[in-house]
Design an enzyme around this catalytic site. Structure first.
Site, PDB file in Angstrom:
ATOM      1  N   ARG A  57       0.850  -1.215   0.000  1.00 48.77           N
ATOM      2  CA  ARG A  57       0.000   0.000   0.000  1.00 48.77           C
ATOM      3  C   ARG A  57       0.878   1.254   0.000  1.00 48.77           C
ATOM      4  NH1 ARG A  57      -2.430  -3.681  -0.492  1.00 48.77           N
ATOM      5  NH2 ARG A  57      -2.168  -2.863  -2.569  1.00 48.77           N
ATOM      6  N   ASN A  88      -9.305   8.232   5.395  1.00 51.30           N
ATOM      7  CA  ASN A  88      -8.287   7.647   4.522  1.00 51.30           C
ATOM      8  C   ASN A  88      -6.921   7.645   5.177  1.00 51.30           C
ATOM      9  OD1 ASN A  88     -10.391   7.534   2.769  1.00 51.30           O
ATOM     10  ND2 ASN A  88      -9.744   9.281   1.539  1.00 51.30           N
ATOM     11  N   VAL A  89      -6.131   6.639   4.798  1.00 52.07           N
ATOM     12  CA  VAL A  89      -4.780   6.547   5.359  1.00 52.07           C
ATOM     13  C   VAL A  89      -3.736   7.033   4.349  1.00 52.07           C
ATOM     14  CG1 VAL A  89      -5.399   4.717   6.979  1.00 52.07           C
ATOM     15  CG2 VAL A  89      -4.595   4.085   4.697  1.00 52.07           C
ATOM     16  N   ASP A  90      -4.192   7.435   3.154  1.00 50.36           N
ATOM     17  CA  ASP A  90      -3.250   8.003   2.188  1.00 50.36           C
ATOM     18  C   ASP A  90      -2.943   9.450   2.547  1.00 50.36           C
ATOM     19  OD1 ASP A  90      -5.070   9.902   0.784  1.00 50.36           O
ATOM     20  OD2 ASP A  90      -6.110   8.101   0.110  1.00 50.36           O
ATOM     21  N   HIS A 105      -8.319   7.266  10.941  1.00 45.32           N
ATOM     22  CA  HIS A 105      -7.962   5.839  10.927  1.00 45.32           C
ATOM     23  C   HIS A 105      -6.467   5.600  10.740  1.00 45.32           C
ATOM     24  CE1 HIS A 105     -12.394   4.855   9.722  1.00 45.32           C
ATOM     25  NE2 HIS A 105     -12.256   5.138  10.999  1.00 45.32           N
ATOM     26  N   GLY A 170     -17.530  10.822  -0.611  1.00 46.12           N
ATOM     27  CA  GLY A 170     -16.961   9.506  -0.913  1.00 46.12           C
ATOM     28  C   GLY A 170     -16.823   8.571   0.261  1.00 46.12           C
ATOM     29  N   THR A 171     -17.863   8.504   1.063  1.00 42.52           N
ATOM     30  CA  THR A 171     -17.851   7.485   2.127  1.00 42.52           C
ATOM     31  C   THR A 171     -19.213   6.822   2.194  1.00 42.52           C
ATOM     32  OG1 THR A 171     -17.743   7.085   4.525  1.00 42.52           O
ATOM     33  CG2 THR A 171     -18.173   9.353   3.840  1.00 42.52           C
ATOM     34  N   SER A 172     -19.187   5.499   2.441  1.00 39.25           N
ATOM     35  CA  SER A 172     -20.449   4.760   2.499  1.00 39.25           C
ATOM     36  C   SER A 172     -21.196   5.053   3.804  1.00 39.25           C
ATOM     37  CB  SER A 172     -20.164   3.267   2.372  1.00 39.25           C
ATOM     38  OG  SER A 172     -19.216   2.879   3.343  1.00 39.25           O
TER      39      SER A 172
HETATM   40  N1  APR Z   1     -16.278   9.843  -5.910  1.00 41.48           N
HETATM   41  C1  APR Z   1     -17.021   9.863  -4.759  1.00 41.48           C
HETATM   42  N2  APR Z   1     -17.418   8.752  -4.147  1.00 41.48           N
HETATM   43  C2  APR Z   1     -17.041   7.567  -4.678  1.00 41.48           C
HETATM   44  C3  APR Z   1     -16.288   7.464  -5.854  1.00 41.48           C
HETATM   45  C4  APR Z   1     -15.896   8.687  -6.485  1.00 41.48           C
HETATM   46  N3  APR Z   1     -15.164   8.711  -7.606  1.00 41.48           N
HETATM   47  N4  APR Z   1     -16.094   6.146  -6.120  1.00 41.48           N
HETATM   48  C5  APR Z   1     -16.694   5.461  -5.144  1.00 41.48           C
HETATM   49  N5  APR Z   1     -17.271   6.308  -4.261  1.00 41.48           N
HETATM   50  C6  APR Z   1     -18.012   6.032  -3.026  1.00 41.48           C
HETATM   51  C7  APR Z   1     -18.773   4.721  -2.997  1.00 41.48           C
HETATM   52  O1  APR Z   1     -20.047   4.909  -3.594  1.00 41.48           O
HETATM   53  C8  APR Z   1     -18.868   4.453  -1.513  1.00 41.48           C
HETATM   54  O2  APR Z   1     -20.042   5.005  -0.944  1.00 41.48           O
HETATM   55  O3  APR Z   1     -17.094   5.951  -1.990  1.00 41.48           O
HETATM   56  C9  APR Z   1     -17.657   5.180  -0.931  1.00 41.48           C
HETATM   57  C10 APR Z   1     -16.586   4.271  -0.409  1.00 41.48           C
HETATM   58  O4  APR Z   1     -17.088   3.570   0.672  1.00 41.48           O
HETATM   59  P1  APR Z   1     -16.209   2.517   1.481  1.00 41.48           P
HETATM   60  O5  APR Z   1     -15.497   1.636   0.508  1.00 41.48           O
HETATM   61  O6  APR Z   1     -17.087   1.891   2.489  1.00 41.48           O
HETATM   62  O7  APR Z   1     -15.075   3.439   2.176  1.00 41.48           O
HETATM   63  P2  APR Z   1     -15.176   4.312   3.485  1.00 41.48           P
HETATM   64  O8  APR Z   1     -16.552   4.835   3.701  1.00 41.48           O
HETATM   65  O9  APR Z   1     -14.052   5.287   3.423  1.00 41.48           O
HETATM   66  O10 APR Z   1     -14.853   3.223   4.585  1.00 41.48           O
HETATM   67  C11 APR Z   1     -14.704   3.606   5.910  1.00 41.48           C
HETATM   68  O11 APR Z   1     -13.947   1.443   6.580  1.00 41.48           O
HETATM   69  O12 APR Z   1     -12.682  -0.327   5.801  1.00 41.48           O
HETATM   70  C12 APR Z   1     -12.745   0.705   6.732  1.00 41.48           C
HETATM   71  O13 APR Z   1     -11.067   1.880   7.857  1.00 41.48           O
HETATM   72  C13 APR Z   1     -11.600   1.658   6.577  1.00 41.48           C
HETATM   73  O14 APR Z   1     -11.573   4.050   6.517  1.00 41.48           O
HETATM   74  C14 APR Z   1     -12.256   2.909   6.061  1.00 41.48           C
HETATM   75  C15 APR Z   1     -13.650   2.809   6.613  1.00 41.48           C
END
Ligand code: APR
Length: 229
Positions: A57, A88-90, A105, A170-172
């Protein structure tokens, strides 16, 4: 007084830079079961595998660049006080010039003592078994794994409580305690949620959902906020 803008980001903001998100890939993270590489149990079972995973990574991070969404935040902070809270960890926020970034995180470019969470070091290269902290303990990635406490959440909650505008990108919104931060907002605070797959969030606040990619949706929102100021 200028409104205080707080931005909560997740994996989606880095997707257009070429870093895959977590939950779009069937619960696998770069072909690994998440619990194998991101839990204290996984670390205990197979530390070599965990180190190898994060070494990759870290290498991958050297090949990617911040995108238009990260850059839009840099533009926004020329006009408003802006605070980023990222899951994000980046380091793409920092590399784009975002000034106030809180990593909930952890960070890929940091490692810490396995025994003392306060012994943290900058680390840009590979980490190996036998690389030790000052206390003699093995170094591990400075990443908050599943089941571990999130020490930065208190600071993040404070920052959220002081927001006048809150932008989610961009987070679920599935992982707690990060997803619970919206509960600290004053109820009159306008919330924007930019995510192509945004689901409803259950909050009393005025909410504008923008179902677009971060690289287009965020620059447009930033221009609108600057224009209205
Ligand atoms: N622009 C905006 N959103 C996007 C894009 C994009 N180009 N591509 C994907 N997405 C959205 C997806 O629709 C989704 O809702 O980004 C979201 C990513 O969700 P996750 O994969 O669940 O990531 P995240 O919410 O950051 O996860 C939270 O979970 O696994 C752990 O510690 C890890 O920090 C992470 C945490």
């Amino acid at each position: 007084m200028k409104p205080n803008i707080v931005i909560l980001t997740g994996a989606g903001i880095s997707q257009e830079s070429g870093i895959p998100t977590f939950r779009d890939s069937n619960g696998l993270w770069e072909n690994h079961d998440i619990m194998e590489v991101a839990s204290p149990e996984g670390w205990e079972r197979n530390p070599e595998l965990v180190l190898k995973f994060y070494n990759l990574r870290r290498k991958q991070l050297k090949d990617v660049q911040p995108n238009e969404a990260h850059k839009a935040i840099t533009k926004l902070q020329e006009h408003f006080p802006v605070q980023v809270i990222t899951q994000n960890v980046d380091d793409l926020h920092e590399r784009a010039g975002n000034k106030n970034v809180l990593h909930l995180h952890g960070e890929l470019y940091k490692v810490r003592s396995e025994k003392n969470p306060d012994l943290i070091y900058e680390w840009h290269d590979d980490l190996h078994i036998g690389d030790l902290a000052e206390d003699g303990a093995q170094l591990r990635p400075h990443i908050v794994w599943f089941g571990e406490p999130v020490p930065m959440i208190t600071k993040a909650a404070e920052l959220t409580a002081n927001a006048d505008i809150f932008i989610i990108v961009g987070t679920s919104m599935l992982v707690y305690p990060a997803a619970g931060l919206v509960g600290y907002l004053r109820s009159d605070v306008q919330v924007y949620y930019i995510d192509p797959n945004a689901k409803e969030i259950n909050i009393p606040n005025p909410l504008t959902v923008i179902r677009e990619k971060a690289g287009t949706g965020l620059p447009r929102l930033v221009d609108k906020l600057i224009e209205q100021a």
